[in-house]
Design a protein around this motif. Structure first.
Motif, mmCIF file in Angstrom:
data_model
loop_
_atom_site.group_PDB
_atom_site.id
_atom_site.type_symbol
_atom_site.label_atom_id
_atom_site.label_comp_id
_atom_site.label_asym_id
_atom_site.label_seq_id
_atom_site.Cartn_x
_atom_site.Cartn_y
_atom_site.Cartn_z
ATOM 1 N N GLN A 131 10.859 10.078 0.240
ATOM 2 C CA GLN A 131 9.759 9.272 0.765
ATOM 3 C C GLN A 131 9.210 8.286 -0.262
ATOM 4 O OE1 GLN A 131 7.818 13.111 2.440
ATOM 5 N NE2 GLN A 131 6.881 11.439 3.596
ATOM 6 N N VAL A 132 9.645 8.394 -1.525
ATOM 7 C CA VAL A 132 9.130 7.481 -2.546
ATOM 8 C C VAL A 132 10.172 6.399 -2.830
ATOM 9 C CG1 VAL A 132 7.887 9.447 -3.530
ATOM 10 C CG2 VAL A 132 9.948 8.633 -4.655
ATOM 11 N N HIS A 133 9.718 5.320 -3.429
ATOM 12 C CA HIS A 133 10.609 4.206 -3.748
ATOM 13 C C HIS A 133 11.028 4.211 -5.215
ATOM 14 C CE1 HIS A 133 8.280 2.969 -0.173
ATOM 15 N NE2 HIS A 133 9.424 2.429 0.194
ATOM 16 N N GLU A 140 21.227 8.947 -3.428
ATOM 17 C CA GLU A 140 21.498 8.992 -1.994
ATOM 18 C C GLU A 140 20.400 8.321 -1.173
ATOM 19 O OE1 GLU A 140 21.858 13.137 -1.280
ATOM 20 O OE2 GLU A 140 23.765 13.327 -2.366
ATOM 21 N N ASN A 141 19.166 8.345 -1.671
ATOM 22 C CA ASN A 141 18.035 7.828 -0.896
ATOM 23 C C ASN A 141 17.479 6.518 -1.447
ATOM 24 O OD1 ASN A 141 17.332 10.108 1.160
ATOM 25 N ND2 ASN A 141 17.702 11.182 -0.782
ATOM 26 N N ASN A 142 18.241 5.880 -2.343
ATOM 27 C CA ASN A 142 17.850 4.588 -2.891
ATOM 28 C C ASN A 142 16.485 4.650 -3.581
ATOM 29 O OD1 ASN A 142 18.500 1.899 -3.435
ATOM 30 N ND2 ASN A 142 17.329 1.155 -1.665
ATOM 31 N N VAL A 143 16.241 5.765 -4.275
ATOM 32 C CA VAL A 143 15.020 5.916 -5.070
ATOM 33 C C VAL A 143 15.338 5.481 -6.497
ATOM 34 C CG1 VAL A 143 13.305 7.535 -5.969
ATOM 35 C CG2 VAL A 143 14.202 7.833 -3.647
ATOM 36 N N LYS A 144 14.609 4.511 -7.009
ATOM 37 C CA LYS A 144 14.845 4.051 -8.371
ATOM 38 C C LYS A 144 14.301 5.077 -9.361
ATOM 39 C CE LYS A 144 14.219 0.156 -11.534
ATOM 40 N NZ LYS A 144 13.614 -1.185 -11.731
ATOM 41 N N LEU A 145 15.176 5.609 -10.205
ATOM 42 C CA LEU A 145 14.783 6.598 -11.210
ATOM 43 C C LEU A 145 14.612 5.899 -12.554
ATOM 44 C CD1 LEU A 145 14.369 9.514 -12.233
ATOM 45 C CD2 LEU A 145 16.861 9.663 -12.508
ATOM 46 N N ILE A 146 13.418 6.014 -13.124
ATOM 47 C CA ILE A 146 13.126 5.436 -14.437
ATOM 48 C C ILE A 146 12.777 6.579 -15.387
ATOM 49 C CG2 ILE A 146 11.588 3.946 -15.771
ATOM 50 C CD1 ILE A 146 11.142 2.307 -13.225
ATOM 51 N N GLU A 147 13.530 6.680 -16.484
ATOM 52 C CA GLU A 147 13.264 7.703 -17.495
ATOM 53 C C GLU A 147 12.750 7.004 -18.760
ATOM 54 O OE1 GLU A 147 16.408 11.122 -17.211
ATOM 55 O OE2 GLU A 147 17.389 9.242 -16.639
ATOM 56 N N ALA A 188 -1.532 10.973 3.307
ATOM 57 C CA ALA A 188 -2.121 9.748 3.864
ATOM 58 C C ALA A 188 -1.851 8.557 2.951
ATOM 59 C CB ALA A 188 -3.626 9.936 4.059
ATOM 60 N N ILE A 189 -1.883 8.777 1.653
ATOM 61 C CA ILE A 189 -1.595 7.707 0.696
ATOM 62 C C ILE A 189 -0.158 7.232 0.838
ATOM 63 C CG2 ILE A 189 -1.227 7.311 -1.786
ATOM 64 C CD1 ILE A 189 -3.812 8.880 -2.286
ATOM 65 N N ILE A 190 0.789 8.168 0.932
ATOM 66 C CA ILE A 190 2.203 7.812 1.095
ATOM 67 C C ILE A 190 2.415 6.999 2.366
ATOM 68 C CG2 ILE A 190 4.502 8.780 1.557
ATOM 69 C CD1 ILE A 190 3.685 11.133 -0.290
ATOM 70 N N ALA A 191 1.744 7.404 3.443
ATOM 71 C CA ALA A 191 1.938 6.766 4.749
ATOM 72 C C ALA A 191 1.359 5.361 4.817
ATOM 73 C CB ALA A 191 1.320 7.630 5.843
ATOM 74 N N ASN A 192 0.464 5.023 3.877
ATOM 75 C CA ASN A 192 -0.243 3.750 3.972
ATOM 76 C C ASN A 192 -0.010 2.843 2.764
ATOM 77 O OD1 ASN A 192 -2.039 3.867 6.532
ATOM 78 N ND2 ASN A 192 -2.250 5.893 5.601
ATOM 79 N N ALA A 193 1.163 2.976 2.157
ATOM 80 C CA ALA A 193 1.547 2.100 1.043
ATOM 81 C C ALA A 193 2.939 1.543 1.285
ATOM 82 C CB ALA A 193 1.510 2.878 -0.268
ATOM 83 N N ARG A 194 3.139 0.310 0.886
ATOM 84 C CA ARG A 194 4.449 -0.336 1.051
ATOM 85 C C ARG A 194 5.461 0.126 0.009
ATOM 86 N NH1 ARG A 194 0.447 -4.224 1.724
ATOM 87 N NH2 ARG A 194 0.243 -4.920 3.882
ATOM 88 N N HIS A 195 4.984 0.480 -1.175
ATOM 89 C CA HIS A 195 5.872 0.937 -2.252
ATOM 90 C C HIS A 195 5.210 2.139 -2.920
ATOM 91 C CE1 HIS A 195 9.075 0.031 -5.348
ATOM 92 N NE2 HIS A 195 8.342 0.953 -5.968
ATOM 93 N N VAL A 196 5.870 3.291 -2.881
ATOM 94 C CA VAL A 196 5.312 4.533 -3.426
ATOM 95 C C VAL A 196 5.969 4.831 -4.771
ATOM 96 C CG1 VAL A 196 4.961 7.005 -3.063
ATOM 97 C CG2 VAL A 196 4.874 5.421 -1.115
ATOM 98 N N ILE A 197 5.142 4.995 -5.799
ATOM 99 C CA ILE A 197 5.607 5.320 -7.143
ATOM 100 C C ILE A 197 5.205 6.755 -7.459
ATOM 101 C CG2 ILE A 197 5.494 4.729 -9.595
ATOM 102 C CD1 ILE A 197 4.575 1.907 -8.714
ATOM 103 N N LEU A 198 6.187 7.622 -7.660
ATOM 104 C CA LEU A 198 5.937 9.003 -8.073
ATOM 105 C C LEU A 198 5.985 9.060 -9.590
ATOM 106 C CD1 LEU A 198 5.704 12.112 -7.580
ATOM 107 C CD2 LEU A 198 8.213 12.141 -7.497
#
Length: 257
Positions: A224-226, A244-251, A194-204
């Motif tokens: 599904q995350v940004h 491939e899914n335009n997910v920004k990876l930050i290490e 529900a949290i993922i579905a109701n946010a404009r930008h998801v941070i994992l």
């Protein structure tokens, strides 16, 4: 429980190999078997490891490590992840913060933000942020899980669905090589979805130990995350999925502190 440097390394060895043996550890650390047995007993009492004859094992993918033990695992990595996450969240934003020790590290790092609305199903996050006058805290209703202060169940899901926020900070107990985000409690997973579905930008937010674990319940997919923030991503397929899914990876390893 506070882990010593030796105990932290013992946990890391158990995580990578599945088990540790007293005699091997005594030789590795140049200490007596009695010293290692005490370390293992302490770790098993805290439910970080599980005792077996002659040694200990790392918990299997069907059981979760207890809350206080999870807080100690990769604690410095979680702190760095939390600091990196709050750099993405401007003052004046609205956000969800989900259950988890890494998401709690994000909450702790928000102290210098202003005019935030934080909606959470994590009592620990709410209890810390309520002391900050510049942050409005909204807490979900539902069943309180005694083990870690997480609020779960259908009431929490219905509550979350009332909002549409700028950011969501979520965690996962395990990340599979195919990008599946996994957890242990299906009630917690329903809230996370529900949290993922109701946010404009998801941070994992998840430290690298999550690549070494498994869990039985699917939250969703990495696609599904940004933004995905971790200390280090050692899995090539995960890197490829981010590209491939335009997910920004930050290490955070190697970032200036």
């Amino acid at each position: 429980m506070f882990l010593t440097d030796r105990q932290t390394e013992i946990v890391a060895i158990a995580r990578s190999s599945g088990r540790v043996l007293v005699e091997e550890l005594a030789s590795r650390f140049s200490v007596t078997p009695q010293t290692i047995r005490k370390d293992l007993n302490d770790l098993c009492d805290a439910q970080v490891l599980t005792r077996i004859h002659g040694g200990a094992t790392f918990p299997s993918g069907t059981e979760n490590v207890k809350y206080e033990a999870r807080r100690q695992i990769a604690a410095s990595e979680k702190q760095a992840i939390g600091m990196a996450a709050v750099e993405l969240i401007p003052s004046g934003a609205s956000l969800f913060i989900n259950i988890g020790t890494t998401t709690e590290a994000v909450g702790e790092a928000l102290a210098n933000h202003h005019e935030l609305m934080v909606i959470t199903n994590n009592i620990n996050v709410a209890n810390r942020l309520r002391l900050l006058p510049a942050i409005e805290v909204v807490i979900a209703g539902g069943v309180v899980r005694g083990s870690d202060g997480g609020i779960v169940g259908e009431a929490a899901v219905d509550f979350i669905r009332q909002f549409k926020v700028d950011y969501a900070v979520i965690g996962a107990s395990a990340i599979d090589v195919d990008g599946a985000l996994l957890d242990y409690d299906f009630r917690e997973v329903k809230v996370a979805q529900a949290i993922i579905a109701n946010a404009r930008h998801v941070i994992l937010v998840a430290d690298s130990t999550k690549f070494e674990r498994t869990a039985p319940v699917r939250i969703g997919q990495l696609s599904q995350v940004h933004t995905f923030i971790t200390d280090h991503c050692p899995v090539p397929s995960i890197r490829n999925l981010c590209l491939e899914n335009n997910v920004k990876l930050i290490e955070t390893n190697g970032r200036p502190r």
